[in-house]
Write an enzyme that holds these catalytic residues in place. Sequence first.
Site, PDB file in Angstrom:
ATOM      1  CG  ASP A 171     -10.402  11.850 -36.683  1.00  0.00           C
ATOM      2  OD1 ASP A 171      -9.972  12.557 -37.566  1.00  0.00           O
ATOM      3  OD2 ASP A 171     -11.173  10.836 -36.886  1.00  0.00           O
ATOM      4  N   GLY A 178     -10.345   4.625 -42.090  1.00  0.00           N
ATOM      5  CA  GLY A 178     -10.013   5.982 -43.247  1.00  0.00           C
ATOM      6  C   GLY A 178      -8.427   5.633 -43.098  1.00  0.00           C
TER       7      GLY A 178
HETATM    8  O1  F6P Z   1     -11.611   9.309 -38.942  1.00  0.00           O
HETATM    9  C1  F6P Z   1     -10.890   9.925 -40.129  1.00  0.00           C
HETATM   10  C2  F6P Z   1     -11.684  10.632 -40.924  1.00  0.00           C
HETATM   11  O2  F6P Z   1     -11.270  11.561 -41.615  1.00  0.00           O
HETATM   12  C3  F6P Z   1     -12.663  11.677 -40.116  1.00  0.00           C
HETATM   13  O3  F6P Z   1     -11.880  12.868 -39.690  1.00  0.00           O
HETATM   14  C4  F6P Z   1     -13.693  12.257 -40.997  1.00  0.00           C
HETATM   15  O4  F6P Z   1     -14.896  12.450 -40.386  1.00  0.00           O
HETATM   16  C5  F6P Z   1     -13.880  10.858 -41.694  1.00  0.00           C
HETATM   17  O5  F6P Z   1     -12.684   9.894 -41.469  1.00  0.00           O
HETATM   18  C6  F6P Z   1     -14.153  10.670 -43.419  1.00  0.00           C
HETATM   19  O6  F6P Z   1     -14.459   9.496 -43.536  1.00  0.00           O
HETATM   20  P1  F6P Z   1     -14.378   8.973 -45.250  1.00  0.00           P
HETATM   21  O7  F6P Z   1     -13.129   9.097 -45.532  1.00  0.00           O
HETATM   22  O8  F6P Z   1     -15.082   7.484 -45.128  1.00  0.00           O
HETATM   23  O9  F6P Z   1     -15.213   9.933 -45.805  1.00  0.00           O
END
Ligand code: F6P
Length: 343
Positions: A128, A11
């Site tokens: 996070d 992410g």
């Molecule tokens: O790890 C960062 C994060 O934003 C988390 O807080 C969240 O659960 C996840 O990534 C969301 O992932 P994606 O962008 O793949 O939906």
Amino acid sequence: MSKIGILTGGGDCPGLNPVIRAIVRKGVLDNCEIVGIENGWKGMLTKQSYVLDINSVSGILHRGGTILHTSRTNPYKKEGDSDKVFQNFKAMGMGSLIAIGGEDTLGVAAKLYRDYKLPVVGVPKTIDNDIVGTDFTFGFDTAVNIAMECIDRLHTTAESHHRVMVVEVMGRHAGWIALYSGLAGGADAILIPERPIDMDEVSELIKRRHSRGKTFSIIVVAEGAKFKQGDDIKQCQELDAFGHVRLGGIGQMVAEKLENKTGYETRATVLGHIQRGGSPTAYDRILGIRYGLKAYELAKNKKFGRVVALKGNEITDIPIEDVLGKLKTVDDKMFEMATPFFG
Ligand code: F6P
């Protein structure tokens, strides 16, 4: 002249561009060629890369996201892909690779270092703040500030309508964003994955507050929080390449349960990817710059298999395997700090 590759995986988060810019600016001064690999580990499979010079990192310090783009590609998922990454690394003529990412991206880097002696340096990143071995990751401060601002905004509308507002924030299986944004935003309850939610307790807290004459409340809930009583929330079952489920939905459930228990009108708001978008805070820009400069120094001095870390106010480095296999979660002492402000 050595050639250093940079990739960003997993992410995105605000602060990635300041890291990239710092590596390039310092590398160019040393006459080192810096190559940007596009789309995380996917770019190492497809050999998508381009040379990063001073002009290509000009004007990116304040920009969120990553100019290199990202993916959740896992080269250890499909047989033969990790070999391909190693072969491509050699074919692309790089002397080392700086991998900027969270536990998943760094996990791949650690395996490539172990299996192929790939000369890799890691930079931890995530909103996070759940990576062990480092006190703060860039992106976290920005996410907390965005969430805090949203909580501030929800306060005024909650108060006008005499409502309870439940705010769902990100953070995966750690409650850091919820705890920090909830504390900074004056939340009346903070629900985190480390402490299973007891809805009786939450409704008592909110009733106690309302018995003092308050007619509105704010509850912050982390997306990864779970109910003590075992009421499972229906998660989207689709897994990413690293086996993670997509979290979300707990806020609405908390709101419904609370309204049933208290009779107070309750609404849920999911902040979602808003928390990851836009400009990094000054803190995250400077942390990103410091991480980038340290990563470059490690690569230049051939200190491979290491990850940059923040300990106190010192930037240091630790073995890459030290950051894997566990998460840095909120401990009891940190959480207890917030409880005097509940209810
Ligand atoms: O790890 C960062 C994060 O934003 C988390 O807080 C969240 O659960 C996840 O990534 C969301 O992932 P994606 O962008 O793949 O939906």
